[in-house]
Design a protein around this motif. Sequence first.
Motif, PDB file in Angstrom:
ATOM      1  N   UNK A 125      47.723  41.625 114.104  1.00 13.19           N
ATOM      2  CA  UNK A 125      48.781  42.128 113.232  1.00 13.19           C
ATOM      3  C   UNK A 125      49.005  41.167 112.074  1.00 13.19           C
ATOM      4  N   UNK A 126      49.040  41.723 110.861  1.00 12.49           N
ATOM      5  CA  UNK A 126      49.358  40.949 109.658  1.00 12.49           C
ATOM      6  C   UNK A 126      50.735  41.381 109.160  1.00 12.49           C
ATOM      7  N   UNK A 127      51.538  40.417 108.728  1.00  9.54           N
ATOM      8  CA  UNK A 127      52.801  40.760 108.093  1.00  9.54           C
ATOM      9  C   UNK A 127      52.551  40.806 106.585  1.00  9.54           C
ATOM     10  N   UNK A 128      52.801  41.965 105.990  1.00  8.90           N
ATOM     11  CA  UNK A 128      52.571  42.164 104.572  1.00  8.90           C
ATOM     12  C   UNK A 128      53.876  42.459 103.853  1.00  8.90           C
ATOM     13  N   UNK A 129      53.984  41.961 102.646  1.00  8.59           N
ATOM     14  CA  UNK A 129      55.098  42.309 101.761  1.00  8.59           C
ATOM     15  C   UNK A 129      54.607  43.416 100.840  1.00  8.59           C
ATOM     16  N   UNK A 130      55.249  44.576 100.892  1.00 13.04           N
ATOM     17  CA  UNK A 130      54.874  45.685 100.032  1.00 13.04           C
ATOM     18  C   UNK A 130      55.668  45.614  98.738  1.00 13.04           C
ATOM     19  N   UNK A 131      54.925  45.675  97.637  1.00 18.06           N
ATOM     20  CA  UNK A 131      55.529  45.715  96.313  1.00 18.06           C
ATOM     21  C   UNK A 131      55.047  46.989  95.642  1.00 18.06           C
ATOM     22  N   UNK A 132      55.897  47.619  94.854  1.00 20.58           N
ATOM     23  CA  UNK A 132      55.513  48.869  94.201  1.00 20.58           C
ATOM     24  C   UNK A 132      55.760  48.789  92.701  1.00 20.58           C
ATOM     25  N   UNK A 133      54.921  49.524  92.007  1.00 15.71           N
ATOM     26  CA  UNK A 133      55.125  49.753  90.576  1.00 15.71           C
ATOM     27  C   UNK A 133      55.209  51.261  90.414  1.00 15.71           C
ATOM     28  N   UNK A 134      56.270  51.704  89.783  1.00  9.78           N
ATOM     29  CA  UNK A 134      56.506  53.125  89.623  1.00  9.78           C
ATOM     30  C   UNK A 134      56.535  53.483  88.141  1.00  9.78           C
ATOM     31  N   UNK A 135      56.072  54.694  87.803  1.00 12.34           N
ATOM     32  CA  UNK A 135      56.117  55.103  86.400  1.00 12.34           C
ATOM     33  C   UNK A 135      57.556  55.358  85.954  1.00 12.34           C
ATOM     34  N   UNK A 136      57.753  55.383  84.659  1.00 14.79           N
ATOM     35  CA  UNK A 136      59.095  55.557  84.106  1.00 14.79           C
ATOM     36  C   UNK A 136      59.781  56.821  84.592  1.00 14.79           C
ATOM     37  N   UNK A 137      59.043  57.920  84.785  1.00 15.36           N
ATOM     38  CA  UNK A 137      59.695  59.162  85.195  1.00 15.36           C
ATOM     39  C   UNK A 137      60.323  59.049  86.590  1.00 15.36           C
ATOM     40  N   UNK A 138      59.871  58.100  87.377  1.00 18.00           N
ATOM     41  CA  UNK A 138      60.443  57.895  88.708  1.00 18.00           C
ATOM     42  C   UNK A 138      61.692  57.027  88.636  1.00 18.00           C
ATOM     43  N   UNK A 139      61.676  56.027  87.787  1.00 13.99           N
ATOM     44  CA  UNK A 139      62.779  55.067  87.746  1.00 13.99           C
ATOM     45  C   UNK A 139      63.834  55.380  86.694  1.00 13.99           C
ATOM     46  N   UNK A 140      63.588  56.390  85.852  1.00 16.30           N
ATOM     47  CA  UNK A 140      64.541  56.738  84.795  1.00 16.30           C
ATOM     48  C   UNK A 140      65.872  57.174  85.409  1.00 16.30           C
ATOM     49  N   UNK A 141      66.953  56.644  84.870  1.00 17.98           N
ATOM     50  CA  UNK A 141      68.290  56.996  85.315  1.00 17.98           C
ATOM     51  C   UNK A 141      69.026  57.622  84.138  1.00 17.98           C
ATOM     52  N   UNK A 142      69.537  58.836  84.346  1.00 20.22           N
ATOM     53  CA  UNK A 142      70.330  59.507  83.314  1.00 20.22           C
ATOM     54  C   UNK A 142      71.760  58.995  83.427  1.00 20.22           C
ATOM     55  N   UNK A 143      72.216  58.305  82.406  1.00 18.89           N
ATOM     56  CA  UNK A 143      73.550  57.695  82.447  1.00 18.89           C
ATOM     57  C   UNK A 143      74.666  58.690  82.123  1.00 18.89           C
ATOM     58  N   UNK A 144      74.318  59.936  81.763  1.00 14.00           N
ATOM     59  CA  UNK A 144      75.316  60.956  81.518  1.00 14.00           C
ATOM     60  C   UNK A 144      75.748  61.515  82.865  1.00 14.00           C
ATOM     61  N   UNK A 145      76.700  60.860  83.504  1.00 15.25           N
ATOM     62  CA  UNK A 145      77.109  61.209  84.850  1.00 15.25           C
ATOM     63  C   UNK A 145      77.933  62.497  84.911  1.00 15.25           C
ATOM     64  N   UNK A 146      78.351  63.001  83.745  1.00 20.26           N
ATOM     65  CA  UNK A 146      79.129  64.241  83.701  1.00 20.26           C
ATOM     66  C   UNK A 146      78.233  65.471  83.533  1.00 20.26           C
ATOM     67  N   UNK A 147      76.916  65.260  83.432  1.00 18.70           N
ATOM     68  CA  UNK A 147      75.982  66.362  83.216  1.00 18.70           C
ATOM     69  C   UNK A 147      75.050  66.498  84.410  1.00 18.70           C
ATOM     70  N   UNK A 148      74.950  67.705  84.941  1.00 17.57           N
ATOM     71  CA  UNK A 148      74.033  67.978  86.039  1.00 17.57           C
ATOM     72  C   UNK A 148      72.726  68.493  85.416  1.00 17.57           C
ATOM     73  N   UNK A 149      71.606  67.830  85.649  1.00 16.32           N
ATOM     74  CA  UNK A 149      70.334  68.299  85.071  1.00 16.32           C
ATOM     75  C   UNK A 149      70.044  69.744  85.440  1.00 16.32           C
ATOM     76  N   UNK A 150      69.526  70.484  84.484  1.00 15.25           N
ATOM     77  CA  UNK A 150      69.145  71.862  84.732  1.00 15.25           C
ATOM     78  C   UNK A 150      70.274  72.861  84.550  1.00 15.25           C
TER      79      UNK A 150
END
Length: 117
Positions: free
Chosen positions: A91-116
């Motif tokens: 057994x090896x202990x591994x640290x998982x690191x991820x890189x995600x594209x912008x569409x995954x990490x994008x946060x819409x700061x308009x909290x009063x608007x529901x997408x769609x």
Amino acid sequence: MIRTERCLDGRLAASYPAAEHDVELQVTGVAPDDLGRVLREESDRILEKDPECRKVVFAALAADLAAVAAAESAGFRYVVDVDVPDEEGAVEELSLLVREPDFVTHVDMDLDHVPGT
């Protein structure tokens, strides 16, 4: 050596809730000073080649803080430590690191608007 494989098809399949297009990026034989650059270039290539990829995963040995730092300098973020059997069954202990594209990490700061709506 640089190797890629779908996480669902490889050693990380049971390590986290992997999605169909997640890709593990395995890098060996690269000088420590070059690791960050290689991870950035290869993860850019993976994300460009597969627009449905939501995660590029790099698994560093948990004790290899230099590899973790290199991955973080390439835009990866630490997620979790996991235990994975190696090729000999130990057994090896591994640290998982991820890189995600912008569409995954994008946060819409308009909290009063529901997408769609």
